[in-house]
Enzyme design. Structure first.
Site, short mmCIF file in Angstrom:
data_model
loop_
_atom_site.label_atom_id
_atom_site.label_comp_id
_atom_site.label_asym_id
_atom_site.label_seq_id
_atom_site.Cartn_x
_atom_site.Cartn_y
_atom_site.Cartn_z
N SER A 53 -3.34 -12.79 -5.24
CA SER A 53 -4.19 -12.39 -6.14
C SER A 53 -3.97 -10.77 -7.01
O SER A 53 -2.98 -10.51 -6.45
CB SER A 53 -5.13 -11.36 -4.67
N LYS A 87 -5.53 -16.04 -7.95
CA LYS A 87 -7.20 -15.67 -7.59
C LYS A 87 -7.05 -14.54 -8.89
O LYS A 87 -6.38 -14.13 -8.68
CB LYS A 87 -7.58 -14.87 -5.80
N LYS A 119 -9.59 -11.20 -10.10
CA LYS A 119 -10.77 -10.31 -10.00
C LYS A 119 -11.79 -10.63 -11.46
O LYS A 119 -11.46 -10.59 -12.38
CB LYS A 119 -10.25 -8.89 -9.76
N ASP A 130 -12.84 -13.22 -7.57
CA ASP A 130 -13.35 -12.43 -6.36
C ASP A 130 -13.90 -11.26 -7.52
O ASP A 130 -13.46 -10.43 -7.88
CB ASP A 130 -11.68 -11.54 -5.58
N GLU A 141 -15.38 -15.83 -4.25
CA GLU A 141 -15.20 -14.76 -3.26
C GLU A 141 -15.95 -12.78 -2.99
O GLU A 141 -16.37 -12.82 -4.62
CB GLU A 141 -13.56 -14.27 -3.18
N ASP A 190 -15.45 -11.69 2.36
CA ASP A 190 -14.42 -10.81 2.50
C ASP A 190 -15.58 -9.56 3.21
O ASP A 190 -15.39 -9.84 4.82
CB ASP A 190 -13.97 -10.57 0.81
N LYS A 232 -9.03 -10.80 6.84
CA LYS A 232 -8.41 -9.97 7.54
C LYS A 232 -8.53 -9.31 8.45
O LYS A 232 -8.98 -8.98 9.00
CB LYS A 232 -8.98 -9.20 6.40
N GLY A 276 -5.32 -10.15 2.38
CA GLY A 276 -4.61 -9.33 1.94
C GLY A 276 -5.18 -7.16 1.46
O GLY A 276 -6.13 -7.63 1.27
O1 OSB Z 1 -10.60 -7.90 -1.44
O2 OSB Z 1 -9.75 -9.31 -0.99
C1 OSB Z 1 -9.75 -8.18 -1.60
C2 OSB Z 1 -6.02 -5.76 -2.45
C3 OSB Z 1 -7.07 -4.81 -2.00
C4 OSB Z 1 -8.26 -4.82 -1.13
C5 OSB Z 1 -9.15 -5.91 -1.15
C6 OSB Z 1 -8.66 -7.13 -1.81
C7 OSB Z 1 -7.20 -7.18 -1.55
C8 OSB Z 1 -6.81 -8.09 -3.06
C9 OSB Z 1 -5.44 -8.83 -3.19
O3 OSB Z 1 -7.39 -8.98 -3.20
C10 OSB Z 1 -4.67 -8.61 -1.79
C11 OSB Z 1 -3.22 -8.60 -1.76
O4 OSB Z 1 -2.22 -8.67 -2.74
O5 OSB Z 1 -2.88 -8.13 -0.40
MG MG Z 2 -11.98 -10.42 -1.54
#
Ligand code: OSB
Ligand code: MG
Length: 368
Positions: free
Chosen positions: A136, A162, A164, A189, A214, A239, A263, A291
């Site tokens: 991500s 992924k 953002k 996402d 997402e 999520d 998660k 994550g």
């Molecule tokens: O939305 O999945 C998410 C990180 C922190 C909080 C929310 C998210 C994320 C990530 C990164 O997308 C996930 C990772 O690399 O641990």
């Molecule tokens: Mg997410």
């Protein structure tokens, strides 16, 4: 089993680079490590992954400490515990606070697996020897920074990318990425940054062959995601909206998503995560493991969970060195050609690197 001793540590660790989403940025990550010890001195570890600011869910690192210290630790300390799968039931009188619950529930799972000389993956019922992982990538200052990160991730072998998105940084961003990388497994996402009124824009994303989008809509919404899913082709992955088995059941019944990002911390622990996994499997909903920018302990729990059979899509559990100069476990989590090998050692399968753990500890309390 009986837990004689619990230690909560607050750690502060600097990430290699800030992680930016539609809501905020994290670089100096503060989080909790919970250690549970049985009467024979065997230990289990869990990670409290709530951030300092409640932008992702309502919990923070401080609320987690409070809920653990004042409610959850007293519920397990010196009590007879049959099996770790009973812990989430034991905690049912405490509403939500799922990340606090997960911090100690996962530690108890680790301890249980060690007591029984089983890897945590096996204890959970997992069967894979290796898992496929994606990565991500947070919002970058410029598009060329983003290309650089994508190039590097592809070179390292990550199985899907992924990125953002947020209002104002969506269609043009995805179009640019697709022009440069026509065929990579790609998803976006939104971290809850759109509303149903943005439907035309979200519909436009259908042309870019995304694996999924997402959490486009509100963090506590399930109904409007169902309305949106009826109108777009790209599968929605939920999520933030899925905090329990019941949420997953509602989302499946309403048709709110085609995919769920599980998660364990968001849903209160490994037992609830496994229940959601099983429910999704029965209903042909694909799942993958998300994550929370974890350090090694939380990452190890996510990896063990991902060995369950319906984790059919690559998750966000990148290797330690993607996040940290040094991790609190040894060996660190390593990704080779997009795969993480599952350790066979009892419990989470990674040892705590105590000198590193201690170096980053800023606060600590013991309960016995
Ligand atoms: O939305 O999945 C998410 C990180 C922190 C909080 C929310 C998210 C994320 C990530 C990164 O997308 C996930 C990772 O690399 O641990
Ligand atoms: Mg997410």
């Amino acid at each position: 089993m009986k837990i004689d001793h619990v230690t909560i540590r607050q750690l502060k660790m600097r990430m290699k680079s800030p992680f930016v989403t539609s809501f905020g940025s994290v670089q100096d990550k503060q989080f909790l490590i919970v250690e549970v010890k049985d009467e024979n001195g065997l230990t289990g570890y869990g990670e409290g992954v709530a951030f300092e600011v409640p932008w992702y869910t309502e919990e923070t690192m401080k609320t987690s400490w409070h809920i653990l210290e004042d409610f959850l630790v007293p519920m397990v300390l010196h009590k007879e515990i049959g099996h770790p799968s009973e812990i989430s039931q034991l905690f049912r009188s405490i509403r939500r606070n799922n990340m606090a619950k997960a911090a100690i529930e996962t530690a108890i799972w680790d301890l249980y697996a060690k007591q029984n000389n089983l890897s945590l993956a096996k204890a959970l019922g997992g069967s894979r020897n290796a898992i496929e992982v994606g990565i991500s990538i947070g919002i970058q200052p410029t598009i060329s920074d983003l290309y650089e990160k994508i190039d590097f991730a592809l070179k390292e072998g990550y199985k899907r990318i992924k990125v953002k998105i947020k209002p104002g940084l969506d269609i043009s961003l995805i179009r640019a990425i697709r022009n440069r990388y026509p065929d990579i497994p790609l998803m976006a996402d939104a971290n809850s940054s759109y509303t149903l009124e943005d439907y035309p824009l979200l519909k436009e994303l259908d042309q870019y062959n995304l694996l999924m989008i997402e959490q486009p809509l509100a963090a506590d919404d399930i109904l409007e995601h169902a309305k949106l899913q009826q109108q777009i082709q790209t599968p929605i992955c939920l999520d933030e909206s899925i905090c329990s088995y019941d949420d997953a059941k509602t989302a499946i019944e309403l048709g709110s998503c085609g995919v769920i990002n599980i998660k364990y911390a968001r849903v209160g622990g490994l037992t609830e995560a496994k229940r959601i996994h099983d429910l999704c499997k029965e209903n042909n909903i694909k799942v993958w493991c998300g994550g929370m920018l974890e350090a090694g302990v939380g990452r190890a729990h996510a990896i063990a969970l991902t060995t369950l059979s319906n984790f059919a899509l690559p998750g966000d559990t990148a290797g330690s060195k993607h996040y940290w100069d040094e991790d609190i476990i040894e060996p660190e989590v390593e990704v080779n050609d997009g795969y993480i090998q599952i350790p066979n050692e009892p419990g989470i399968g990674y040892r705590i690197n105590y000198p590193v753990l201690e170096r980053y500890t800023v606060k600590q309390n013991e309960y016995k």
